[in-house]
Design a protein around this motif. Sequence first.
Motif, mmCIF file in Angstrom:
data_model
loop_
_atom_site.group_PDB
_atom_site.id
_atom_site.type_symbol
_atom_site.label_atom_id
_atom_site.label_comp_id
_atom_site.label_asym_id
_atom_site.label_seq_id
_atom_site.Cartn_x
_atom_site.Cartn_y
_atom_site.Cartn_z
ATOM 1 N N UNK A 70 0.744 -1.494 -0.131
ATOM 2 C CA UNK A 70 0.095 0.092 0.094
ATOM 3 C C UNK A 70 0.823 1.230 -0.022
ATOM 4 N N UNK A 71 0.402 2.346 -0.716
ATOM 5 C CA UNK A 71 1.039 3.724 -0.489
ATOM 6 C C UNK A 71 1.100 4.136 0.670
ATOM 7 N N UNK A 82 7.446 0.351 -8.455
ATOM 8 C CA UNK A 82 6.903 0.629 -9.803
ATOM 9 C C UNK A 82 5.339 0.646 -9.502
ATOM 10 N N UNK A 83 4.597 1.480 -10.096
ATOM 11 C CA UNK A 83 3.315 1.657 -9.405
ATOM 12 C C UNK A 83 2.490 0.348 -10.002
ATOM 13 N N UNK A 88 -5.664 2.149 -9.980
ATOM 14 C CA UNK A 88 -4.992 3.005 -11.195
ATOM 15 C C UNK A 88 -3.637 3.554 -10.879
ATOM 16 N N UNK A 89 -2.904 2.779 -10.046
ATOM 17 C CA UNK A 89 -1.376 2.748 -9.721
ATOM 18 C C UNK A 89 -1.224 3.959 -8.622
ATOM 19 N N UNK A 91 -2.571 3.908 -5.545
ATOM 20 C CA UNK A 91 -2.782 3.358 -4.447
ATOM 21 C C UNK A 91 -1.792 2.565 -3.802
ATOM 22 N N UNK A 92 -1.155 1.629 -4.571
ATOM 23 C CA UNK A 92 -0.160 0.673 -4.384
ATOM 24 C C UNK A 92 1.090 0.555 -5.337
ATOM 25 N N UNK A 93 1.942 -0.075 -5.107
ATOM 26 C CA UNK A 93 3.293 -0.001 -5.496
ATOM 27 C C UNK A 93 3.898 -1.517 -5.644
ATOM 28 N N UNK A 94 4.716 -1.848 -6.454
ATOM 29 C CA UNK A 94 5.476 -2.866 -6.521
ATOM 30 C C UNK A 94 6.839 -2.715 -6.132
#
Length: 132
Positions: A70-71, A82-83, A88-89, A91-94
């Motif tokens: 989670x962001x 990376x989003x 839609x990119x 709220x979370x990232x990888x």
Amino acid sequence: MTTYVWRNTKNHGWVVWSSFHFNVSQVVLEPIGLNNATPYMYIPPEPGIPGVVTFGLKSRDNGLVRHERSNLRKPTPTDRTEPSPRGDGATHYFEWHNSFAIIMEGQTSEQKAKDFSLGYQRYAEEYCNYAG
């Protein structure tokens, strides 16, 4: 295999806090228990505190495993991010790791940790082909 940890946050309600996604044939249980004798650490429950089991996992050949976060969490300083397409990119990232841990709360016995470990290893050996 995909794991999820959901957290009920004060301002955002329930959010996916952490999620690992990996191919079982590429990830092995790593000895982390007492004297590296088991692929788990078990902490028995105490009054008011659930039991906890932590499993160590490691990617074969130092490959990378995707970790979605989670962001609301700060990225690990050493990892690139990376989003994620979730939200839609926005709220979370990888992140990517070659070793990681899965924590299971509420475990009532060490036997459950043993069963998961043996089941994971048996599944990987019988149904997954490691090509490497």
